[in-house]
Design a protein around this motif. Structure first.
Motif, PDB file in Angstrom:
ATOM      1  N   CYS A  26       0.846  -1.192   0.000  1.00  0.00           N
ATOM      2  CA  CYS A  26       0.000   0.000   0.000  1.00  0.00           C
ATOM      3  C   CYS A  26       0.883   1.244   0.000  1.00  0.00           C
ATOM      4  O   CYS A  26       1.828   1.328   0.785  1.00  0.00           O
ATOM      5  N   LYS A  28       0.290   4.100   0.989  1.00  0.00           N
ATOM      6  CA  LYS A  28       0.064   4.995   2.126  1.00  0.00           C
ATOM      7  C   LYS A  28       0.761   4.463   3.385  1.00  0.00           C
ATOM      8  O   LYS A  28       1.626   5.097   3.949  1.00  0.00           O
ATOM      9  N   CYS A  29       0.401   3.250   3.797  1.00  0.00           N
ATOM     10  CA  CYS A  29       0.945   2.724   5.053  1.00  0.00           C
ATOM     11  C   CYS A  29       2.194   1.883   4.834  1.00  0.00           C
ATOM     12  O   CYS A  29       2.877   1.536   5.777  1.00  0.00           O
ATOM     13  N   ALA A  32       0.355  -2.962   4.603  1.00  0.00           N
ATOM     14  CA  ALA A  32      -0.667  -3.905   4.153  1.00  0.00           C
ATOM     15  C   ALA A  32      -0.573  -4.113   2.647  1.00  0.00           C
ATOM     16  O   ALA A  32      -0.041  -3.273   1.929  1.00  0.00           O
ATOM     17  N   CYS A  45      -4.384  -0.212   0.388  1.00  0.00           N
ATOM     18  CA  CYS A  45      -4.998  -1.309   1.111  1.00  0.00           C
ATOM     19  C   CYS A  45      -6.392  -0.851   1.522  1.00  0.00           C
ATOM     20  O   CYS A  45      -6.743   0.312   1.383  1.00  0.00           O
TER      21      CYS A  45
END
Ligand SMILES: [Zn+2]
Ligand SMILES: [Zn+2]
Ligand SMILES: [Zn+2]
Ligand SMILES: [Zn+2]
Ligand SMILES: [Zn+2]
Lengths: 512, 375
Positions: A26, A28-29, A32, A45
């Motif tokens: 993902c 962003k994070c 995940a 995600c």
């Protein structure tokens, strides 16, 4: 492949398919594994997609500063994907921790249009039942209305009500701060939150007042069917339906004290609407018809907070997070592919989008460059309130300028139904003779032609086209006809006293 | 039973007007169409007495009907114009033969003077030679840009005060759709202007048929027995305008007034006043309207002359700036601009100009174009 995606194939979201390599994370994070790709390279995600989606909604409202804390906002729910998703965003926003919390008081309206969309009473009851389950589950107060109720509308619904000047833009910040201060005091052992209180009260009120199909006057259903039967084209039917729906929503908003209405138009839908309205001669009001904020009615402002979501994005969100939708047939569900301007544009745009993936967003962005404020048109800010269309409440765009398309159309119409000056010694057409009228001249039967001639000057260019596609104006609801009468009388009155008026902007108490 | 003409209420109707839906006899339709054109000319204040008007004549229906009408109305209403036909020969083998023949026939029948200017004369390149450089795509960019300027350059050559073109209501409607689809805000704003829109070149332009439906122009030509040659640009098949045209046909089939409705919409579009509009200066090389140092035609010519034919097409501004500033391009960048791949011999010998050794924005090169014209 997810069903929701296939359903909305070809619109707005070029890289919608989760073509995700297993190695990818993902964006962003960075942890995940992603479930979908929004744009090239942007893999999300599930949790981050949700965050992105919810944030976008709040950012749209925040950026435009359109909604005041504690304001009553009416969500127009159709049961379709976009407005259902909008309802979920409001629920998400209201349940957030204080810093990110939305601070308005929502209510919902659903309009049952089954009568003109070919549904039987039983089918309508079934749809209503499904809708009501969703509405009740929302916990918000709600209003169920039948399209038939337009026959009970007051003619004041067509009048522009000036906005309460108490809330100009610069006080938005103060309003927010004041609201937070007040809330803090209350949290310190005061009475329950005012919004909660009002909500409960409203919910009570609405529950008892829900109109059911059993109570429906069949007379009005017949009237409605007759009204739509008198419209010759599907294009005009679509336009009429939109007009009546807007009036009913506006009425509910005014009657129940909502000062904002939220519509769930997605980016994809707005692109279709932009090109459709452009083709319907509504160029002058495009910005009003599709912009974030639409203040044509004055006191009740329509906002479109879903405007930056592509249809595919919404479908995917609904699918991932189980947002319930209700299928309701449209006016044209059974119609042929090229039966209306709306259908032709939709098909064209989706086709072009498949070939050029930026089509929808380009059209949408073109729309964003249009202006809705007459200030941009060179009108002085203090100038008189513009004359507004009887049906759609947009400023009239029918002043005839030299060399304009409108002037050319009027000339063509005039020359096509009257003896040309050279050919007619008397200099007037045959249609002045009452006897011959029926035989040769246009399709005007005497009473209908009169009503139409009275009506057209009150309408904008686009609404004129709709009315021209009607065989009989008698079937229009009373509130439309009586407001038309009133405006006609006022125009005559003004004509009589014109020489005494000093300025054009002089008194017009009924409208401005 | 055939309907009676709704204008004279006497003769049987011969057609239904696409624009208004009225059934008219032949005589009433012709009279109405002529009168409408006259009123459009008067209302738009398109001409002034004594002006020399160059009619852009392609041999197609629009310009043929326009030339016919202007001559007729000038005589009928005493406009006091000096009319002449102006044709452009793009240099596409065979393509213009038939249409130029049609223009010549009209010239002989009407007695209007005719002038033919060629791309070779004006630009030093024929379309066929350009096509050999480019392959089948993108040619329409060239012929469109060159054609627009060709009329201006030709009109100046003949001392014309004005150019009249045969653009009709369908063209206007297509343009509105197309500008919207492409997000071309600058053009949307310009299209919004009512009346005699000033052209982009040194010679003002007007479109007397801009409110006339294409179908009615054909009807008029048919009933008047006008002879024209119908053709599409042979390099046009992939042009974006094709989509707008197909859409307009579908819209018109659903609601015939769509053509005029789009025209009305286009005139009433309101653009936000805070938008940054592309500035419109003039081309340093030829004097034509340009938003950058060079006009589109001169950039295209520059690309052709350098053997980088795609220089003027699409969004290559960065590369253009690089060239202008005298920075060398990489092999890949050169290929991107349509230069032949390494090892592959150039298809035709062209002078490869040295890059950026001069003060001129595009490096050292000959001033191109009609030097005998005082641009
Ligand atoms: Zn994540
Ligand atoms: Zn209207
Ligand atoms: Zn006649
Ligand atoms: Zn071409
Ligand atoms: Zn130039």
């Amino acid at each position: 492949m997810c069903q929701a995606q296939e359903q909305y194939g070809g619109c707005g979201w070029p890289q919608g398919r989760p073509r995700v390599g297993c190695a990818q994370k993902c964006m962003k994070c960075k942890e995940a594994s992603p479930v979908l790709v929004i744009r090239v390279g942007d893999a999300f995600c599930k949790a981050c997609f949700r965050e992105y989606f919810v944030h976008k909604f709040r950012a749209m409202l925040g950026k435009n500063r359109a909604i005041y804390p504690g304001e009553k906002v009416l969500l127009a729910l159709s049961g379709g994907p976009a407005s259902s998703s909008m309802l979920r965003q409001v629920q998400e926003g209201l349940s957030r921790e204080t810093a990110k919390k939305l601070r308005f008081i929502p209510g919902i309206i659903y309009i049952d249009e089954g009568a003109v969309c070919g549904q039987s009473l039983a089918e309508r009851a079934e749809t209503l039942l499904q809708m009501e389950t969703i509405l009740q589950a929302s916990g918000f107060p709600y209003h169920l209305a039948h399209l038939e109720e337009v026959f009970d509308l007051p003619s004041s619904i067509l009048q522009h009500v000036p906005h309460n000047p108490a809330g100009p833009k610069n006080s938005y910040k103060e309003a927010v701060e004041g609201f937070i201060r007040q809330q803090r005091q209350e949290e310190g052992g005061g009475p329950p939150l005012p919004e909660r209180h009002i909500q409960e009260k409203l919910a009570e009120f609405c529950m008892q007042d829900v109109p059911r199909t059993e109570g429906l006057a069949t007379v009005q259903t017949e009237q409605l069917i007759q009204l739509f039967g008198s419209v010759k084209t599907l294009t005009a039917k679509e336009e009429l339906l939109q007009t009546l729906r807007n009036h009913l929503i506006l009425h509910t908003a005014r009657a129940q004290g909502y000062s904002k209405v939220m519509m769930g138009d997605s980016c994809t839908r707005l692109a279709v609407k932009l090109l459709t309205n452009l083709s319907l001669g509504r160029g002058a009001s495009l910005a009003m018809d599709t912009g974030f904020s639409d203040d044509r009615h004055g006191d009740v402002v329509v906002v479109r907070p879903m405007r930056e979501y592509a249809a595919k994005e919404i479908a995917f969100y609904n699918h991932l997070f189980g947002v319930p939708t209700v299928f309701t047939p449209a006016l044209d569900t059974k119609a042929l592919e090229k039966a209306s301007i709306h259908r032709v544009i939709e098909r064209f745009l989706y086709g072009l989008q498949a070939e050029f993936p930026s089509t929808v967003s380009t059209v949408y962005r073109t729309g964003e460059k249009l202006s809705a404020t007459p200030g941009d048109a060179g009108l002085a800010p203090g100038a008189a309130e513009p004359e507004r269309c009887l049906l759609c409440s947009c400023a009239l765009d029918t002043n005839v300028e030299d060399g304009s398309a409108l002037q050319a159309i009027l000339v063509s119409e005039q020359l096509s139904q009257q003896r040309l000056p050279a050919a007619s010694p008397a200099g007037r057409g045959c249609c002045q003779g009452a006897e011959e009228q029926r035989g040769c001249c246009t399709n005007t039967t005497a009473p209908g032609a009169d009503a139409r001639a009275d009506f057209l000057p009150l309408l904008c260019y686009g609404c004129r086209l709709t009315i021209k596609d009607m065989t009989c104006l008698e079937s229009l609801p009373l509130y439309v006809r009586s407001e038309a009468e009133r405006r006609k009388r006022r125009a005559l009155m003004k004509l009589e006293i014109q020489e005494f008026l000093l300025e054009d902007e002089a008194v017009n108490p009924g409208e401005s | 039973m055939p309907a009676t003409c709704s204008a004279c209420c006497a003769s049987p109707a011969a057609l239904r007007r696409p624009k208004t839906g009225h059934a008219l006899c032949r005589a009433c339709f012709l009279a109405a169409f002529e009168e409408e054109t006259h009123r459009a000319i008067v209302a738009g204040r398109l001409f002034r007495p004594g002006e020399t008007v160059a009619i852009g004549a392609s041999g197609g229906k629009d310009s043929t009907v326009l030339a016919h009408l202007l001559q007729l109305l000038d005589q009928r209403h005493g406009y006091g114009l000096r009319l002449l036909l102006l044709s452009v020969d793009e240099g596409i083998a065979g393509y213009r033969d038939a249409s130029l023949a049609a223009v010549r026939r009209h010239h002989r029948r009407s007695g209007l003077p005719l002038h033919v200017v060629s791309y070779r004369q004006l630009y030093g390149w024929s379309m066929d030679r350009i096509a050999r450089h480019l392959g089948p795509r993108n040619n329409c960019t060239f012929c469109g840009v060159f054609r627009r300027q060709a009329l201006d350059r030709g009109a100046l050559l003949m001392g014309a005060d004005k150019i009249a073109t045969g653009h009709n209501a369908d063209d206007v409607a297509e343009t509105v759709l197309m500008n919207f689809l492409r997000g071309d805000v600058g053009r949307l704003r310009r299209g919004a202007g009512v009346g005699p829109a000033g052209g982009e070149g040194a010679v003002p332009r007007c479109k007397p048929l801009r409110h006339a439906y294409e179908k009615e122009i054909v009807l008029y030509a048919y009933f008047q027995g006008l002879d024209y040659f119908s053709t599409e640009c042979v390099y046009a098949p992939q042009a974006y305008r094709g989509y707008a045209r197909a859409l307009l046909k579908d819209l018109e089939a659903v609601r015939p007034s769509s053509v005029a409705d789009l025209g009305h919409s286009g005139e009433r579009l309101l653009l936000r006043s805070d938008l940054r509009m592309p500035s419109r200066g003039t081309c340093q090389r030829c004097g034509y309207v340009a938003s950058q140092t060079l006009c589109k035609a001169c950039v295209l010519l520059e690309g052709l002359d350098r053997g980088l034919p795609k220089l003027g097409i699409g969004k290559h501004r960065r590369l253009r700036d690089k060239l202008r500033d005298g920075q060398p391009l990489t092999q890949e960048e050169l290929r991107h601009l349509g230069a032949p791949a390494e090892g592959e011999p150039p298809e035709e010998q062209e002078p490869q100009g040295e890059l950026g050794t001069d003060k001129e924005p595009w490096g050292r090169r000959e001033l191109r174009g009609p030097q005998d014209l005082n641009f």
